[in-house]
Design a protein around this motif. Structure first.
Motif, PDB file in Angstrom:
ATOM      1  N   UNK A   1       7.035   2.004  -5.241  1.00  0.00           N
ATOM      2  CA  UNK A   1       8.476   2.223  -5.277  1.00  0.00           C
ATOM      3  C   UNK A   1       9.164   1.362  -4.226  1.00  0.00           C
ATOM      4  N   UNK A   2      10.217   0.681  -4.645  1.00  0.00           N
ATOM      5  CA  UNK A   2      11.083  -0.055  -3.726  1.00  0.00           C
ATOM      6  C   UNK A   2      12.387   0.737  -3.662  1.00  0.00           C
ATOM      7  N   UNK A   3      12.664   1.326  -2.527  1.00  0.00           N
ATOM      8  CA  UNK A   3      13.748   2.286  -2.394  1.00  0.00           C
ATOM      9  C   UNK A   3      14.887   1.702  -1.561  1.00  0.00           C
ATOM     10  N   UNK A   4      16.069   1.637  -2.155  1.00  0.00           N
ATOM     11  CA  UNK A   4      17.245   1.134  -1.446  1.00  0.00           C
ATOM     12  C   UNK A   4      17.688   2.165  -0.416  1.00  0.00           C
ATOM     13  N   UNK A   5      17.896   1.692   0.789  1.00  0.00           N
ATOM     14  CA  UNK A   5      18.318   2.553   1.895  1.00  0.00           C
ATOM     15  C   UNK A   5      19.581   1.942   2.511  1.00  0.00           C
TER      16      UNK A   5
ATOM     17  N   UNK B   1       0.804  -1.225   0.000  1.00  0.00           N
ATOM     18  CA  UNK B   1       0.000   0.000   0.000  1.00  0.00           C
ATOM     19  C   UNK B   1       0.836   1.273   0.000  1.00  0.00           C
ATOM     20  N   UNK B   2       2.132   1.125   0.107  1.00  0.00           N
ATOM     21  CA  UNK B   2       3.002   2.305   0.135  1.00  0.00           C
ATOM     22  C   UNK B   2       4.409   1.894  -0.268  1.00  0.00           C
ATOM     23  N   UNK B   3       5.310   2.848  -0.264  1.00  0.00           N
ATOM     24  CA  UNK B   3       6.710   2.624  -0.628  1.00  0.00           C
ATOM     25  C   UNK B   3       7.348   1.556   0.262  1.00  0.00           C
ATOM     26  N   UNK B   4       8.192   0.725  -0.336  1.00  0.00           N
ATOM     27  CA  UNK B   4       8.906  -0.320   0.394  1.00  0.00           C
ATOM     28  C   UNK B   4      10.346   0.114   0.647  1.00  0.00           C
TER      29      UNK B   4
END
Length: 330
Positions: free
Chosen positions: A69-73, A36-39
């Motif tokens: 969006x799957x965002x690398x952190x 439901x939201x950014x990962x």
């Protein structure tokens, strides 16, 4: 006629109820849990290294698949401990995942105390990629063969340095194991990731590094690093002329490393299954296959049970090596 139909309906209902069969419609199968939201895709090492490369390839593909969006952190520090602790503290709803190295799941917990329960707080989902170690040095280094490094490490008149990416990493184990097998002494220089280590090796501030091949390929091709030897059981298809240490005098020196995805403990089974399916689907994507091959990465994938078996086998293997060689994180 109407009365007859009602009576018939009543008799059918009574018969069904007597047989234990209700008239309430059967529940539809539960839908796959949704995103439901950014990962957040936690990565334990600095940008520019192998794990960062794998993470960004995966994030690109997964973003297309799940519609978010799957965002690398990058959460560096402690050889992966900082990122693993962040995952363990996260909401177990499937919107925070971690690309865990082999060291995080199988080596570090056997060498030091960690601020989480590796069995309960980190839930393995799927193994992703495997890569072997390669020994590299700077372009002006006198080290041409792995035997040169062994001889230098036995010379107590100088200090031989080896870059690592933290306690429990395959890079650290490779340095320690090599020194132990050859009777030398090598001083570790820890970094938060492969990219800063490579810079210091290329300029001669550090002598060598045993690391994952993908993060070295560009520098090797450009002349910034020189490949010395390969830590696998057979030659690399990307550098077939590179000597293989296990076939050139040290048969037990085979150092594979893998990276897999884990989620927080207590993540619902349905979400774990969804992530396993999405990761295996990503492994089959043509763009992922191409980018993995170009960078010397072996695609893995498979079931969660496959991953658990791999973790158990490597915990046993590395635990034996750690005890045999009395290896400590410090």
């Amino acid at each position: 006629m109407v009365h007859t139909r009602r009576g018939l309906s009543g008799r059918i209902a009574a018969a069904l109820l007597a047989a234990g069969i209700g008239l309430i419609p059967a529940a539809a199968p539960a839908a796959d849990p949704s995103f439901t939201r950014e990962v957040r895709f936690l990565n334990p090492f600095a940008p520019g290294g192998t794990s960062d490369l794998i993470g960004r390839i995966l994030a690109d593909q997964l973003s297309k698949q799940i519609g978010q969006n799957v965002v690398v952190e990058n959460r560096t520090g402690g050889g992966g401990v900082v990122a693993a602790q962040e995952l363990a503290r996260s909401n177990p709803d499937g919107h925070t995942i971690l690309l865990a190295s082999m060291g995080v799941l199988t080596i570090t917990p056997q060498m030091q105390s960690v601020p989480y329960d590796v069995e309960k707080d980190l839930l393995p989902v799927a193994n992703i990629a495997s890569v072997y170690n390669i020994l590299v040095t700077g372009p002006r280094s006198p080290i041409r063969r792995w035997q040169d490094l062994a001889e230098m490490a036995k010379d107590r008149s100088r200090t031989v340095t080896c870059a690592t990416v933290g306690a429990g990493s395959s890079q650290q184990l490779s340095c320690i194991l090599f020194a132990s097998m050859t009777g030398g002494q090598i001083t570790q220089v820890p970094y938060r990731g492969g990219a800063p280590a490579i810079l210091d090796i290329s300029t001669g501030r550090v002598d060598v590094m045993f690391g994952n091949m993908p993060e070295f390929l560009g520098q090797i091709r450009d002349g910034g690093l020189r490949a010395v030897a390969y830590g696998a059981s057979e030659a690399s298809p990307l550098i077939p002329e590179l000597p293989v240490i296990s076939r050139d005098g040290l048969p037990a020196f085979i150092i594979p490393s893998w990276f897999g995805v884990v989620v927080p403990g207590r993540t619902p089974d349905a979400m774990v299954a969804r992530w396993n399916a999405e990761l295996n689907r990503a492994m089959q994507a043509p763009d992922v296959q191409r980018r993995f091959t170009e960078n010397g990465l072996q695609r893995l994938g498979g079931t969660r049970e496959d991953f658990l078996r791999q973790i158990a086998a490597d915990r046993q293997r590395w635990g034996g090596i750690i005890r045999e060689h009395n290896i400590r994180s410090d």
